[in-house]
Write a protein that holds these residues in place. Sequence first.
Motif, PDB file in Angstrom:
ATOM      1  N   ARG A 191      53.967  93.500  -7.244  1.00  0.00           N
ATOM      2  CA  ARG A 191      53.143  92.460  -7.846  1.00  0.00           C
ATOM      3  C   ARG A 191      53.009  91.294  -6.876  1.00  0.00           C
ATOM      4  NH1 ARG A 191      54.890  88.906 -12.316  1.00  0.00           N
ATOM      5  NH2 ARG A 191      53.965  87.359 -10.954  1.00  0.00           N
ATOM      6  N   THR A 234      57.020  93.719 -15.484  1.00  0.00           N
ATOM      7  CA  THR A 234      55.605  93.362 -15.600  1.00  0.00           C
ATOM      8  C   THR A 234      55.351  92.011 -16.253  1.00  0.00           C
ATOM      9  OG1 THR A 234      55.505  94.609 -17.687  1.00  0.00           O
ATOM     10  CG2 THR A 234      54.877  95.780 -15.672  1.00  0.00           C
ATOM     11  N   THR A 288      46.298  86.672  -7.201  1.00  0.00           N
ATOM     12  CA  THR A 288      46.560  88.025  -6.724  1.00  0.00           C
ATOM     13  C   THR A 288      45.491  88.377  -5.701  1.00  0.00           C
ATOM     14  OG1 THR A 288      47.535  88.671  -8.829  1.00  0.00           O
ATOM     15  CG2 THR A 288      46.859  90.441  -7.360  1.00  0.00           C
TER      16      THR A 288
END
Length: 395
Positions: A229, A289, A254
């Motif tokens: 991530r 997550t 991101t």
Amino acid sequence: MTEPDVESIAAGLRRQLADRLAAAGRLRSPGWRAAVEAVPRHELVPRFYAETDAPGLTTWVPVTPELVGLDEWLRLAYADETLITQFDGREIDWADPQPVSDAHPTSSSTLPSLVVRMLEDLRVEEGHRVTEYGTGTGYSTALMCHYLADDRVTSVETDPHVSARADANLARCGYRPRLLIGDGLGGAPGCPPAHRTIATMGVRSIPAAWVRQTRPGGLIVATLRGWMRSLGLVRLTVEDEHTAHGRFLTGDPTFMMARQQDAPASFGMLPAPDEGATRDTRYGPEVLTMPDSGFVAQLALPHARHFSLSADDGTVSTYVLDARNDAFAVLTPDGDGWAVRQGGRVLLWDAIEQALALWQDAASPGPTGFGLTVTPDAQHVWLAAPDGPSWRLPA
């Protein structure tokens, strides 16, 4: 019937975009607002792919004036959305563009709110020289050219096709920055030290060349990423050619990973059913997550990746694999809780639990509770203060 005045329509859309970004708190200064209102994003992304909201595999559809109409093309060009211009490192066949699924975007025009936020956080001043890594479509490059001047902006792009396209589009808009083609992780050869350095791709650690080629007292704004991530946006102050320090500004962004640092194609070998030792654990796969615990898990396991598999009986197990250490952890439902089976040179789930315990002892802060120190020997993300708990980033 008169032809639509594309530039008048686009100018109105740019003002609306600036209004939205200002209302959201992303656009804060008159200079950057003037740049947003001036730079014609539609000229820098004359054709692109937009993500659909269709269920199932992520799907992108081509967008050009001919395919969707002039008004819709312009609306999307000035939406606060990321517009994809390349998949899997291959050029798009615009002679016959088709919807794309199950692909990996490798070049884009990043959503303007993130671009503007980073530029505001860069704290650029008149007369500064800025080096950018990741030219892409050239939208952020153009904003910096408008804010400063063409000769104060250098941008480095690894893909020659992407760079050539950006060069042509920037020139058509009247911008002539210094554009370089090469591995941006190695810096910007031949360029004087920059007052500010900005990266529009994710990196696993801050390249030494970026520190070396930023003036002492200068700033670096970049996104750190892992293979599981994104860690988030960090701003560093450069002390000398080997040392920098700063804090995370947010955990949201991101960016696409720098191509040279993409994860290996293979996840590694799946463990045999009887391999490893099994025990109970208080944590399930959601810690990988969830926004804040996932940040901590990424720090604890810099070389790992995870995925889920269903067994014949329908039980879903989560696999965490680290091919570099031949290590694995397998999470399986166990009544109302979870069991973990792990093995290899590193006990992966032990590492996550230890990191989570340190984080919880510090009141479980978000990414802005962390900072980064870069030295000649290593880079450490620290919790709360430079002398607090820390995790080493991969070189």
